[in-house]
Motif scaffolding. Sequence first.
Motif, short mmCIF file in Angstrom:
data_model
loop_
_atom_site.label_atom_id
_atom_site.label_comp_id
_atom_site.label_asym_id
_atom_site.label_seq_id
_atom_site.Cartn_x
_atom_site.Cartn_y
_atom_site.Cartn_z
N MET A 149 0.85 -1.19 0.00
CA MET A 149 0.00 0.00 0.00
C MET A 149 0.89 1.25 0.00
SD MET A 149 -2.64 -1.53 2.84
CE MET A 149 -3.71 -0.10 2.94
N CYS A 150 1.08 1.82 -1.18
CA CYS A 150 1.95 2.99 -1.33
C CYS A 150 1.16 4.28 -1.11
CB CYS A 150 2.62 2.98 -2.70
SG CYS A 150 3.84 1.67 -2.86
N TYR A 151 0.54 4.37 0.04
CA TYR A 151 -0.19 5.57 0.44
C TYR A 151 -0.35 5.56 1.95
CZ TYR A 151 -4.01 2.16 -0.29
OH TYR A 151 -4.81 1.04 -0.29
N SER A 152 -1.02 6.58 2.48
CA SER A 152 -1.15 6.76 3.94
C SER A 152 0.23 6.86 4.58
CB SER A 152 -1.96 5.62 4.57
OG SER A 152 -3.27 5.61 4.07
N THR A 153 1.07 7.75 4.04
CA THR A 153 2.41 7.90 4.58
C THR A 153 2.44 8.65 5.90
OG1 THR A 153 2.66 9.79 3.06
CG2 THR A 153 3.64 7.70 2.38
N SER A 154 1.32 9.29 6.26
CA SER A 154 1.19 9.91 7.59
C SER A 154 -0.30 10.04 7.90
CB SER A 154 1.88 11.28 7.64
OG SER A 154 1.33 12.17 6.70
N SER A 155 -0.62 10.49 9.10
CA SER A 155 -2.01 10.61 9.49
C SER A 155 -2.58 11.96 9.04
CB SER A 155 -2.17 10.49 11.01
OG SER A 155 -3.49 10.84 11.40
N PRO A 156 -3.75 11.96 8.39
CA PRO A 156 -4.37 13.22 7.98
C PRO A 156 -4.94 14.00 9.17
CG PRO A 156 -5.85 11.41 7.53
CD PRO A 156 -4.55 10.80 7.99
N LEU A 157 -5.02 13.37 10.33
CA LEU A 157 -5.63 14.01 11.50
C LEU A 157 -4.59 14.65 12.40
CD1 LEU A 157 -8.35 11.32 12.31
CD2 LEU A 157 -8.47 13.31 10.80
N GLU A 158 -3.36 14.73 11.92
CA GLU A 158 -2.31 15.44 12.64
C GLU A 158 -1.80 16.57 11.76
OE1 GLU A 158 0.66 12.59 13.56
OE2 GLU A 158 -0.62 11.38 14.86
N TYR A 159 -1.59 17.73 12.33
CA TYR A 159 -1.16 18.87 11.52
C TYR A 159 0.22 18.61 10.93
CZ TYR A 159 0.27 23.42 9.88
OH TYR A 159 0.70 24.44 9.08
N SER A 160 0.31 18.79 9.61
CA SER A 160 1.59 18.62 8.93
C SER A 160 1.52 19.35 7.59
CB SER A 160 1.90 17.14 8.70
OG SER A 160 3.06 16.99 7.90
N THR A 161 2.64 19.83 7.14
CA THR A 161 2.69 20.45 5.82
C THR A 161 2.81 19.40 4.72
OG1 THR A 161 5.09 20.69 6.03
CG2 THR A 161 3.73 22.56 6.72
N LYS A 162 3.07 18.14 5.09
CA LYS A 162 3.21 17.07 4.11
C LYS A 162 1.84 16.60 3.64
CE LYS A 162 7.57 15.25 5.97
NZ LYS A 162 8.25 14.05 6.53
N ASN A 163 1.83 16.01 2.48
CA ASN A 163 0.63 15.36 1.95
C ASN A 163 0.50 14.01 2.64
OD1 ASN A 163 -1.22 13.82 0.34
ND2 ASN A 163 -0.87 15.21 -1.37
N SER A 164 -0.56 13.84 3.43
CA SER A 164 -0.69 12.60 4.22
C SER A 164 -1.05 11.39 3.36
CB SER A 164 -1.72 12.79 5.33
OG SER A 164 -3.03 12.93 4.80
N ILE A 165 -1.64 11.62 2.20
CA ILE A 165 -1.95 10.49 1.31
C ILE A 165 -0.67 9.89 0.77
CG2 ILE A 165 -3.05 9.80 -0.86
CD1 ILE A 165 -5.15 11.94 -0.40
N LEU A 166 0.21 10.74 0.27
CA LEU A 166 1.47 10.25 -0.27
C LEU A 166 2.53 11.34 -0.23
CD1 LEU A 166 3.28 8.22 -1.73
CD2 LEU A 166 2.25 8.94 -3.90
#
Length: 292
Positions: A149-166
Amino acid sequence: MSTQEKNEIEKTSTPLLYTRYFDIDKIDNKFQPLGVITHNETFSLKNKIAPTVFITNRSFINITDHEITFLANQTHQLIIKKSKDYKLNTNEEIQIDCDWTAGTRDDYFKFLNELKTISGKNITSTLRLHQVKDKDIMGIPPVSAVFLMCYSTSSPLEYSTKNSILDVTTLKNYLSKLEEYPIKEIHVALPIYSWGIVTNHLGKHKLINGLSKKDLQNPNFRLISENEIEITKEGYYFGNLLNRGFKIKVEEISNEQINEVVKFLDGKINDFPIIYYQLDEPFLKGRNFNLY
């Protein structure tokens, strides 16, 4: 299914649709199927379907051998029932999706073996990025093929400047030693979905599926960046009541990101089939799947 969705499946080299049949969770110490597949009478598809079942990790905490056998049998029976009820043209595979941990791995692996014995089917398993990086701790599932699964690289429910999907840099870090993974039949699942992350005044988040940058064009939205807005007037947006001051950040995946991942994986593993998640007409627009 829309005409475009059917056309995209028929154009693929291996026209197979991985279809979520149901989830399984353990509630009040009992296994329960959740969100069981339903059938629209207008649905028709000549292509094969691979039944897919998601099981929560907590379902395997403190599970007994008897319960493992029971769970495998009930899982198989419900797949058979729904396939028969809806006349679904299934293949010889059952895919199990579970974010297993070091503490549940042995029992999860027992379940996979038990399901294979009971069903007589080819059992495959999803594989998350951290399960590759920490393979010595997480163990290797007893299956013929894994679906990375090459997605969900981080949690979308935590503040981050990264794209949480990939986030491609994060993915490369997790998969830096993918070529050492002992299961050599690795299928790759790539994301084509998008969503909006809503943040309220307290910093709490929720997801609205299917949003894209074009949805941010509204006179009641103040543009913060190319993919983030602040709501300037309370109202119902995308089926949700959202207050003034709420923010929405859209995350979607470009063709360039997908191509970069494919190029990286080409240097790690050989001849990998690609699966796109998920089949939904809005996510198909602007894609040329023959490029990847």
